[in-house]
Design an enzyme around this catalytic site. Structure first.
Site, PDB file in Angstrom:
ATOM      1  N   HIS A 178     -46.588  43.261  14.309  1.00  0.00           N
ATOM      2  CA  HIS A 178     -46.643  43.800  15.666  1.00  0.00           C
ATOM      3  C   HIS A 178     -45.380  43.414  16.421  1.00  0.00           C
ATOM      4  O   HIS A 178     -44.563  42.620  15.953  1.00  0.00           O
ATOM      5  CB  HIS A 178     -47.900  43.348  16.413  1.00  0.00           C
ATOM      6  CG  HIS A 178     -47.951  41.894  16.763  1.00  0.00           C
ATOM      7  ND1 HIS A 178     -48.758  41.401  17.743  1.00  0.00           N
ATOM      8  CD2 HIS A 178     -47.296  40.811  16.276  1.00  0.00           C
ATOM      9  CE1 HIS A 178     -48.616  40.092  17.841  1.00  0.00           C
ATOM     10  NE2 HIS A 178     -47.729  39.717  16.957  1.00  0.00           N
TER      11      HIS A 178
ATOM     12  N   HIS B 133     -42.666  41.637  13.725  1.00  0.00           N
ATOM     13  CA  HIS B 133     -42.887  40.392  12.999  1.00  0.00           C
ATOM     14  C   HIS B 133     -44.358  40.384  12.614  1.00  0.00           C
ATOM     15  O   HIS B 133     -45.149  41.184  13.108  1.00  0.00           O
ATOM     16  CB  HIS B 133     -42.528  39.165  13.855  1.00  0.00           C
ATOM     17  CG  HIS B 133     -43.455  38.937  15.004  1.00  0.00           C
ATOM     18  ND1 HIS B 133     -43.400  39.680  16.166  1.00  0.00           N
ATOM     19  CD2 HIS B 133     -44.482  38.065  15.156  1.00  0.00           C
ATOM     20  CE1 HIS B 133     -44.348  39.261  16.995  1.00  0.00           C
ATOM     21  NE2 HIS B 133     -45.025  38.283  16.405  1.00  0.00           N
TER      22      HIS B 133
ATOM     23  N   ASP C 247     -55.452  45.711   8.245  1.00  0.00           N
ATOM     24  CA  ASP C 247     -54.776  44.947   7.197  1.00  0.00           C
ATOM     25  C   ASP C 247     -53.547  45.674   6.660  1.00  0.00           C
ATOM     26  O   ASP C 247     -53.605  46.850   6.311  1.00  0.00           O
ATOM     27  CB  ASP C 247     -55.745  44.649   6.050  1.00  0.00           C
ATOM     28  CG  ASP C 247     -55.190  43.624   5.065  1.00  0.00           C
ATOM     29  OD1 ASP C 247     -54.479  42.692   5.514  1.00  0.00           O
ATOM     30  OD2 ASP C 247     -55.464  43.748   3.861  1.00  0.00           O
ATOM     31  N   HIS C 248     -52.434  44.936   6.609  1.00  0.00           N
ATOM     32  CA  HIS C 248     -51.138  45.441   6.136  1.00  0.00           C
ATOM     33  C   HIS C 248     -50.685  46.668   6.927  1.00  0.00           C
ATOM     34  O   HIS C 248     -50.134  47.612   6.378  1.00  0.00           O
ATOM     35  CB  HIS C 248     -51.165  45.717   4.625  1.00  0.00           C
ATOM     36  CG  HIS C 248     -51.116  44.450   3.845  1.00  0.00           C
ATOM     37  ND1 HIS C 248     -52.248  43.701   3.615  1.00  0.00           N
ATOM     38  CD2 HIS C 248     -50.097  43.796   3.266  1.00  0.00           C
ATOM     39  CE1 HIS C 248     -51.914  42.631   2.904  1.00  0.00           C
ATOM     40  NE2 HIS C 248     -50.613  42.652   2.685  1.00  0.00           N
TER      41      HIS C 248
END
Length: 137
Positions: free
Chosen positions: A15, A40, A80-81
């Protein structure tokens, strides 16, 4: 007799913290390295807690298999990811701070869990930084 049951989960996501109304300089001053234009990431840890009466026939507050499924569907599959800013609809206009992420997760799960049950979400952004939301305004 009310009991709280909890399930831990995790997801990894990138984010960028920034306010689109501000200059890059002001974003850098307020959010520091978290406003990096190239994003990051974090290894988020999540604790979902459900509190309620123990069902006399099952002995459950909530079937943990169902809670596991809801977390997978509503949180892990969606976050996720992912780049939260770019790939998660709620954060197209909402700054993906830990505070905002935990409220979004709470809202997603609240819609799926019986309203007779209390719901609390704790989200660890780092091992030392975490937030908790239980639906209070």
């Amino acid at each position: 007799m009310k009991v709280t049951v909890s399930r831990k989960a995790h997801f990894n996501a990138a984010h960028r913290l920034y306010n689109s109304e501000w200059t890059d300089a002001r974003n850098a001053t307020v959010f520091g390295k978290c406003s990096n234009p190239n994003y990051h990431g974090h290894n988020y840890e999540l604790i979902v807690s459900v509190k309620g009466e123990v069902h006399p026939e099952t002995g459950f507050v909530m079937d943990m298999k169902i809670l596991k499924y809801l977390i997978e569907k509503e949180v892990e599959e969606q976050f996720d990811h992912k780049n939260l800013n770019e790939e998660v609809a709620e954060f197209k206009t909402l700054n993906p701070t830990a505070e905002n992420i935990v409220v979004v997760i709470w809202n997603k799960l609240r819609a799926e869990i019986d309203n007779k049950l209390e719901l609390s979400i704790t989200l660890y952004e780092t091992p030392r930084n975490f937030v908790t939301y239980s639906g209070e305004e």
